[in-house]
Design an enzyme around this catalytic site. Structure first.
Site, PDB file in Angstrom:
ATOM      1  CG  HIS A   1      33.094  26.271  54.325  1.00  3.74           C
ATOM      2  ND1 HIS A   1      33.982  25.907  55.307  1.00  3.74           N
ATOM      3  CD2 HIS A   1      31.885  25.799  54.732  1.00  3.74           C
ATOM      4  CE1 HIS A   1      33.344  25.230  56.249  1.00  3.74           C
ATOM      5  NE2 HIS A   1      32.059  25.160  55.922  1.00  3.74           N
ATOM      6  CD  GLU A   2      28.529  27.391  54.183  1.00 10.66           C
ATOM      7  OE1 GLU A   2      27.788  26.398  54.036  1.00 10.66           O
ATOM      8  OE2 GLU A   2      29.082  27.679  55.262  1.00 10.66           O
TER       9      GLU A   2
ATOM     10  CG  HIS B   1      28.959  22.077  53.167  1.00  7.19           C
ATOM     11  ND1 HIS B   1      29.684  21.069  53.756  1.00  7.19           N
ATOM     12  CD2 HIS B   1      29.094  23.160  53.993  1.00  7.19           C
ATOM     13  CE1 HIS B   1      30.228  21.512  54.876  1.00  7.19           C
ATOM     14  NE2 HIS B   1      29.896  22.771  55.044  1.00  7.19           N
TER      15      HIS B   1
ATOM     16  CE1 TYR C   1      32.799  24.073  60.719  1.00  6.60           C
ATOM     17  CE2 TYR C   1      32.648  22.603  62.612  1.00  6.60           C
ATOM     18  CZ  TYR C   1      32.106  23.145  61.466  1.00  6.60           C
ATOM     19  OH  TYR C   1      30.856  22.748  61.064  1.00  6.60           O
TER      20      TYR C   1
ATOM     21  CG  ASP D   1      31.181  21.601  58.334  1.00 10.87           C
ATOM     22  OD1 ASP D   1      31.984  22.114  57.543  1.00 10.87           O
ATOM     23  OD2 ASP D   1      29.976  21.910  58.363  1.00 10.87           O
TER      24      ASP D   1
END
Length: 360
Positions: free
Chosen positions: A310-311, A314, A326, A323
């Site tokens: 996920h990170e 980014h 969520y 985002d």
């Protein structure tokens, strides 16, 4: 940034408050129904109309409960020291101004991480824009409170009208680089900042290995499966198109390449218990790990490995995801309603990679 909200706990909390005040059931946890007015209205204010280049550009946002029942707001939204300001919207000549601050993944809020706003009550929070948006070009900027749609389980917070502020151009804006990430650990490898303990370092090595398995698995699936609207693809990225399929494949190819070839920097200084992790998209490849990360499972839904995927997505040089939604339910809904956002949504990338429960 990923936020996960526990609807049942919040509903119980709000219902208890509403009962204590003999008010109707708190509709702040529901979508606005019929002709009801939204629960929380927002307005933006600035003490100054014009700012010098050396000034801190600060605005305040007032949150007002216009409904008839108590609502709750997450404490982080009102925290002046919070690193996330992605809920603000800044434009110049109609174009979005680059957001340079952190994107954060959060865990369920606890009762002491919520602020109760009674009917008719207002609360104001201040936000500094200079370090979170690139205002160096100067000129007239439009600023508004955008949306926290991903927090709809907490309250119906409405976007505000915009205000105009002037900022002097700053051709010498400082570029913050705490570390030369391209040389942090050579060609690949891991380095640590923020006083990571031995057990944390060991856990991160395992998490990175699992994240590589996830990203390679996603990449290989998209490479070796005949492109089509498969259940796995459609669930997380929506209606099939060859362009979207190839975009997603390129994202996982880039993520896998990062884990195989780039120096990763893990920072363990964040102590926020309701936050998994965050990154600054323009500063690869440093990932800040927070309290909820250490309590997450190694693999599976919302895992340590999935959080790293996920990170990493980014980072602007990797995939530049945002985002937009969520949690699994919201990500699935986004795939149906807006595939173009789904293929740029970080949680969608995490859940596709984790593939829990497994889909073909």
């Amino acid at each position: 940034m990923k936020r996960i909200w526990q609807l049942c706990a919040l509903t119980a909390l709000a219902a208890g408050i509403a009962s204590a005040h003999a008010a109707p059931r708190d509709r702040s946890l529901d979508n606005v129904q019929g002709g009801d007015v939204a629960s929380v209205q927002t307005s933006v204010q600035s003490a100054k109309a014009y700012h010098r280049a050396a000034d801190d550009v600060t605005v305040s946002v007032q949150f007002t409960n216009t409904g008839s029942a108590a609502v709750t707001l997450p404490q982080w939204l009102l925290d002046g020291d919070e690193v996330d300001r992605s809920f603000l919207k800044v434009t110049r000549n109609g174009a979005a101004v680059p957001y340079t601050a952190a994107l954060v993944k959060r865990a369920h809020p606890t009762a002491d991480e919520l602020v109760v706003l009674m009917p008719g009550q207002s609360i104001t929070a201040s936000y500094e824009l200079s370090s979170t948006f690139d205002l160096s070009s100067g000129g007239s900027f439009e600023v508004s409170f955008g949306t926290v749609a991903q927090n709809a389980a907490t309250s119906n917070v409405q976007p505000s009208e915009s205000i105009s502020i002037g900022v002097e151009a700053n051709p010498f804006r400082d570029i913050i680089t705490d570390i030369d990430y391209s040389k942090a650990a050579g060609a690949g490898g891991i380095s640590y900042t923020g006083k990571c303990t031995a057990s944390q370092k060991s856990s991160l090595v395992t998490a990175l290995g699992n994240a590589l398995v996830y990203s390679d698995g996603a990449k290989n699936y998209l490479t070796n499966t005949t492109p089509s609207g498969t259940p796995r693809y459609s669930t997380w990225f929506g209606t099939y198109s060859s362009a979207n399929w190839n975009t997603v494949k390129s994202h996982y190819t880039n993520i896998s390449s990062v884990y195989n070839t780039q120096p990763i920097v893990f920072d363990c200084s964040c102590k926020k218990t309701n936050t998994y992790a965050y990154v600054y998209p323009s500063q690869p490849y440093k990932i800040y790990l927070c309290g909820a990360f250490w309590n997450a499972p190694a693999t599976g839904t919302d895992s340590k490995a999935g959080t790293l995927v996920h990170e990493t997505s980014h980072f602007t040089v990797v995939a530049g995801t945002q985002d937009y939604a969520y949690g699994q339910s919201a990500a699935k809904s986004l795939a149906i309603s807006n595939p173009s956002q789904a293929i740029m949504n970080a949680d969608s990338h995490e859940y596709f990679a984790e593939n829990t429960p497994a889909q073909q």
